[in-house]
Write an enzyme that holds these catalytic residues in place. Structure first.
Site: not given
Length: 258
Positions: A28, A45, A73-75, A79, A139, A202-203, A215
């Site tokens: 973020d 970005h 994200s799907s949201e 944008r 990885l 927040r998630l 955690e």
């Protein structure tokens, strides 16, 4: 790093650092990083992609098994169209420029999220990234793309309900394992740590089911500024946590790792 020493103590603390098996990151702050510097959001970005390369490199060096990055994200489709177009362009550029390097470093790419609404060029690139790296054993780089946790849970419920309707599954057979198996992340262990940059706490609809015993570490810097030192600081903080999973036995402090 409250309660775990100062920045000057970091080298000695790193030696005692617990390395999580699975680190998930909400990347973020690209836009705010750019705004503070008088740059465009696209430039923010782009610098965020540099930070992605850095955390992949550092995760390999530290021995982290799974690194999940919340990339789109799907949201995020809400944008501005120009920003979404630039983000898609950066994704294409990252896969084209970095896939060979990731493959050479034995990185396995896994993509989680809804693919039904994606354009064929994006969907094909995601498949290419997975196919080219599917046999790698280093990885596991999990890209959460067009991902939303509520959407994931909704499709899992639909899948399970469909199986019940067909007689393949009884209602009594629906347990936590069955739900987990119906998620996008069915082949991936739950995250030990969920880290978010930019100071937000927040998630944001990320790994809601999987985060039951994770955690949380919130880092007060924008994603483009997240480097090796900040990663080690975050893992030192994680190392001091007592992970009881509802019981009384500690994990990080007692066992020295995740």
């Amino acid at each position: 790093m409250s309660g775990h020493g100062t920045i000057a103590d970091l080298p000695s603390l790193v030696e005692q650092m617990a390395i999580p098996r699975h680190l998930a990151v909400i990347m973020d702050g690209n836009g705010r990083w750019a705004k503070e510097r008088g740059l465009s959001r696209t430039q923010g970005h782009r610098q965020g992609v540099v930070a992605v390369r850095e955390i992949v490199k550092n995760s390999i060096e530290l021995g982290i098994d799974y690194l999940t990055l919340f990339s789109f994200s799907s949201e995020n489709w809400s944008r501005p169209e120009s920003e979404v177009r630039d983000l898609m362009g950066l994704l294409k550029l990252f896969i084209r420029n970095d896939l060979a390097k990731l493959n050479k470093k034995n990185v396995k790419v896994v993509v989680i999220g809804c693919r039904e609404s994606l354009t064929s060029d994006i969907a094909d690139l995601l498949v290419e990234a997975e196919e080219k790296t599917k046999d790698n054993t280093g990885l596991n780089l999990v890209i959460a793309f067009n991902y939303g946790a509520r959407q994931e849970l909704t499709q899992a419920v639909k899948q399970l309900a469909g199986r019940v309707a067909k007689g393949e599954l009884s209602v009594d057979e629906i347990d936590e394992a069955a739900v987990s198996a119906a998620l996008y992340s069915n082949s991936i262990p739950d995250p030990d740590v969920i880290l978010r940059t930019s100071g937000e706490q927040r998630l944001s609809n990320f790994l809601l089911w999987q985060a039951a015993y994770s955690e949380f570490v919130f880092v007060d810097c924008y994603w483009p500024d997240f480097d090796r030192v900040r990663l080690e600081e975050a893992l030192v903080e994680y190392s001091g946590r007592d992970r009881r999973y509802g019981g009384v036995v500690t994990q990080n402090r007692a066992a020295g790792g995740a």
